[in-house]
Design a protein around this motif. Structure first.
Motif, mmCIF file in Angstrom:
data_model
loop_
_atom_site.group_PDB
_atom_site.id
_atom_site.type_symbol
_atom_site.label_atom_id
_atom_site.label_comp_id
_atom_site.label_asym_id
_atom_site.label_seq_id
_atom_site.Cartn_x
_atom_site.Cartn_y
_atom_site.Cartn_z
ATOM 1 N N GLU A 89 42.217 50.520 43.741
ATOM 2 C CA GLU A 89 41.299 49.602 43.078
ATOM 3 C C GLU A 89 41.465 49.695 41.555
ATOM 4 O OE1 GLU A 89 37.583 49.871 45.018
ATOM 5 O OE2 GLU A 89 36.652 48.292 43.826
ATOM 6 N N LEU A 92 44.921 48.044 40.701
ATOM 7 C CA LEU A 92 44.935 46.591 40.887
ATOM 8 C C LEU A 92 43.960 45.867 39.960
ATOM 9 C CD1 LEU A 92 45.338 46.105 44.750
ATOM 10 C CD2 LEU A 92 47.071 46.190 42.981
ATOM 11 N N THR A 93 43.068 46.625 39.297
ATOM 12 C CA THR A 93 42.194 45.970 38.324
ATOM 13 C C THR A 93 42.596 46.337 36.895
ATOM 14 O OG1 THR A 93 40.580 47.759 38.512
ATOM 15 C CG2 THR A 93 40.199 45.814 39.860
ATOM 16 N N ARG A 244 45.447 42.122 48.787
ATOM 17 C CA ARG A 244 44.398 41.503 47.992
ATOM 18 C C ARG A 244 43.766 40.334 48.723
ATOM 19 N NH1 ARG A 244 44.633 42.169 42.262
ATOM 20 N NH2 ARG A 244 46.516 43.177 41.551
ATOM 21 N N ARG B 45 34.344 42.988 42.921
ATOM 22 C CA ARG B 45 35.800 43.060 43.112
ATOM 23 C C ARG B 45 36.474 41.734 42.782
ATOM 24 N NH1 ARG B 45 36.632 46.639 48.605
ATOM 25 N NH2 ARG B 45 36.700 48.643 47.513
ATOM 26 N N THR B 48 36.607 41.442 38.931
ATOM 27 C CA THR B 48 37.555 42.320 38.244
ATOM 28 C C THR B 48 38.996 41.987 38.591
ATOM 29 O OG1 THR B 48 37.260 43.872 40.057
ATOM 30 C CG2 THR B 48 36.012 44.287 38.068
ATOM 31 N N GLY B 49 39.208 40.959 39.401
ATOM 32 C CA GLY B 49 40.574 40.571 39.736
ATOM 33 C C GLY B 49 41.191 41.397 40.838
ATOM 34 N N TYR B 50 40.375 42.188 41.540
ATOM 35 C CA TYR B 50 40.917 43.005 42.635
ATOM 36 C C TYR B 50 41.299 42.137 43.813
ATOM 37 C CZ TYR B 50 41.055 46.603 46.274
ATOM 38 O OH TYR B 50 41.425 47.417 47.312
ATOM 39 N N MET B 51 40.467 41.130 44.081
ATOM 40 C CA MET B 51 40.824 40.203 45.145
ATOM 41 C C MET B 51 40.300 38.812 44.815
ATOM 42 S SD MET B 51 38.362 41.686 48.036
ATOM 43 C CE MET B 51 36.604 41.651 47.931
ATOM 44 N N PRO B 52 40.965 37.803 45.342
ATOM 45 C CA PRO B 52 40.563 36.440 45.027
ATOM 46 C C PRO B 52 39.438 35.969 45.950
ATOM 47 C CG PRO B 52 42.586 36.436 46.295
ATOM 48 C CD PRO B 52 42.164 37.850 46.171
ATOM 49 N N ARG B 73 41.580 41.152 33.376
ATOM 50 C CA ARG B 73 41.616 42.602 33.579
ATOM 51 C C ARG B 73 41.681 43.360 32.262
ATOM 52 N NH1 ARG B 73 46.167 43.412 37.959
ATOM 53 N NH2 ARG B 73 46.261 41.225 38.552
ATOM 54 N N TYR B 78 35.852 48.545 34.479
ATOM 55 C CA TYR B 78 35.312 48.527 35.839
ATOM 56 C C TYR B 78 35.144 49.943 36.367
ATOM 57 C CZ TYR B 78 35.261 47.440 40.903
ATOM 58 O OH TYR B 78 34.938 47.352 42.234
ATOM 59 N N PRO B 80 34.407 51.350 39.894
ATOM 60 C CA PRO B 80 34.162 51.041 41.304
ATOM 61 C C PRO B 80 33.185 52.030 41.938
ATOM 62 C CG PRO B 80 36.508 51.168 40.839
ATOM 63 C CD PRO B 80 35.794 51.750 39.670
#
Lengths: 246, 332
Positions: A89, A92-93, A244, B45, B48-52, B73, B78, B80
């Motif tokens: 995490e 990827l961020t 993702r 998430r 923060t661009g971790y997932m769309p 980013r 961030y 988590p």
């Protein structure tokens, strides 16, 4: 580019903090050392009948088999562990592209394998001292280049598989399976025809490696291993991306 | 700073967040409140661009979180929920690594600065694996602050900290929120009350309510709740109370106390006391309970909205009120 290097450097350092590096290096040197001494004792005892010195390639050929089993152990942690511990995490961020992450992970492992191969250089050197008038270093250098290229593509497979899992053991066995399948694919060439035969012949890692072993550096083999590396790293990036979107 | 429109995320068939829209400006400390599984982490998430997201769009500092993910980013710090740390690295090495990934200049000075902010300067050479949970949390926070982000997204930032540290971190967040935008999730309601200037209550992927903590409280606190206790069985007391004007929602609670709400602006407790005594009951106790954000929260995130009728509500609420009853008894 800087990101790749940052990740690769951390990866490389990590090998020496975790026990994996020492276990792998120990096994590598132990098995290779055993092969080396056995061959040496064998040829000394045969001296009276056939006074030929062992060829320097005898260091290269056992390493191919050892690589096959050690590379999955080297790469199993790379991405799987990040996924298990939640640090994925973080990566990827961070402002890092997915391919930079995968390439960095691969580069770190590659540098580690390269260091290990460098360490095995003592065997040809020892042989050089024991044989008169010394050995021909040409095939040794070609052989090592072949080993580096072979490792590079096997490591790419390992990193790709590691991206699939959050469990190191699973990553180890699946990458071992993929590597073994590629290894044994040439056994099936006589059972298939046409396209499949061409494909299997093309994918045959042994054939591509053997020319290095014989001391020749052919561009098509270099390109083959580099393409294989690039292909699997591309798949690895796709897998990270896919994570993702799930 | 943060602009979210119609954000939706599906995990397979399960919809984690459903058409979320909200925004936050610079200087806002937006509290994200909700029970577990409400979709807080999912939303963070995505931001923060971790997932769309599956649908909808989100922008941070004018950049789309999907299309311009890297720009987003760079601007977001961030933390988590599971603090992402490498146990085999020292605190300093870890922060240096993060600084390198973020291409910072003068990384080492900056690491020293953030370590001071989170009061960890003395542990900079300790291995992360040897740190306590609270310290790890602070290292995670340091990591989020490292690049002086415009937007801070903190998923349960005070979890695992001891009371003094919690106060420290809350003060820190308040301080940071002056120049930045902070989005923090929590399920400690008093935290949201203390730290945030806006609260967003989310349940089952939907925004239930969005308001300032003060207004939220006054919204329900307009009706004050009172608990009444008499000696013996309170038979017929409900009818007695029903006759007193300015009382609504009388509940008989399982411990034989009665709970009711006062109409805002009318404190009729003396009238209640008189009515109870005149009807021949021995009045033991009559006290007001403050409606806290907790109550509002429970009220808003309850499984199904209950009609405010006397009989139905009694049983439903019993489960939630047991804690309160226990507290009352301790006070006696």
């Amino acid at each position: 580019m800087r990101n790749i290097w940052t990740i690769a450097r951390r990866e490389y350092k990590l090998f020496f903090i975790s026990p994996i590096a020492y276990v792998v290096a120990f096994l590598f040197m132990l098995v290779l050392g055993l092969f080396f001494s056995l061959t040496m004792y064998g040829s000394i005892s045969q001296m009276a009948y056939s006074p030929t010195a062992p060829s320097p390639q005898m260091v290269i050929s056992p390493m191919v088999t050892i690589l096959l089993f050690t590379i999955p152990a080297v790469t199993m942690r790379t991405i799987a562990e990040e996924q298990r511990s939640g640090t994925m995490e973080l990566l990827l961020t961070a402002p890092v592209r997915d391919w930079e992450l995968v390439l960095g992970k691969w580069l770190g492992s590659f540098l580690f394998m390269a260091s290990l191969l460098l360490l095995t250089g003592v065997f040809p050197l020892v042989l050089n001292f024991m044989v008169k008038p010394g050995i021909d270093f040409g095939p040794v250098i070609a052989g090592y280049l072949g080993l580096l290229l072979l490792s590079s593509s096997m490591l790419a497979i390992g990193v790709m598989v590691s991206a699939l899992f959050a469990n190191q053991i699973a990553a180890f066995f699946i990458s071992l399976g993929v590597v073994l399948a590629l290894w044994l694919s040439n056994q099936f060439t006589s059972y298939v025809q046409g396209f499949w035969k061409t494909l299997l012949d093309f994918l045959d890692i042994i054939t591509h490696f053997v020319s290095f072993y014989r001391g020749t550096i052919a561009l098509k083999d270099v390109v083959f291993f580099i393409s294989l590396t690039a292909l699997f790293l591309f798949f690895g990036t796709a897998l990270v991306e896919w994570r993702r979107w799930r | 700073m943060i602009q979210v429109e119609g954000l939706t995320k599906d995990y397979g068939k399960r919809r984690a967040i459903d058409n979320l829209s909200f925004h936050a400006e610079q200087g806002d400390i937006l509290g994200f409140l909700g029970p577990n599984g409400a979709g807080k982490t999912t939303t963070m998430r995505i931001l923060t661009g971790y997932m769309p997201p599956t649908a909808g769009r989100a922008e941070i500092a004018g950049f789309d979180v999907v299309e311009q993910s890297l720009e987003v980013r760079r601007r977001v710090g961030y933390l988590p929920e599971t603090v992402p740390l490498y146990p085999e690295m020292s605190v300093f090495e870890y922060l240096k690594f993060m600084g390198e990934l973020r291409n910072l200049r003068d990384i080492e000075d900056r690491v020293d600065e953030v370590l001071e902010v989170v009061h960890m300067e003395e542990r900079s050479d300790s291995y992360i694996g040897s740190l306590s949970k609270g310290m790890r949390q602070r290292v995670g926070l340091a990591q989020a602050l490292l690049h002086k982000p415009e937007v801070l997204i903190l998923d349960e930032p005070t979890i695992g900290l001891d009371p003094t540290q919690i106060i420290d971190v809350r003060n820190l967040i308040r301080e940071l929120g002056k120049e930045r935008t902070v989005l923090l999730s929590t399920h400690i309601l008093s935290e949201a009350q203390q730290v945030c200037n806006r609260v967003l209550i989310i349940n089952k992927g939907r925004i239930v309510v969005e308001d300032t903590p003060e207004r939220l409280q006054s919204r329900l606190a307009g009706s004050q709740r009172v608990v009444l206790k008499v000696r013996g069985e309170p038979d017929g007391l409900e009818t007695v109370l029903g006759k007193v004007p300015g009382i609504s929602r009388v509940n008989l609670r399982p411990d034989n106390t009665l709970e009711f709400e006062l109409t805002p602006g009318q404190d009729v407790r003396p009238d209640v006391a008189r009515a109870v005594i005149n009807s021949g009951f021995d009045l033991l106790e009559l006290h007001a309970i403050d409606v806290s954000l907790e109550d509002i929260f429970v009220e808003l995130t309850r499984e199904e909205p209950q009609p405010p009728s006397v009989s139905d509500d009694g049983e439903e609420e019993a489960a939630f009120d047991t804690d309160e009853i226990a507290e009352d008894e301790v006070e006696e």
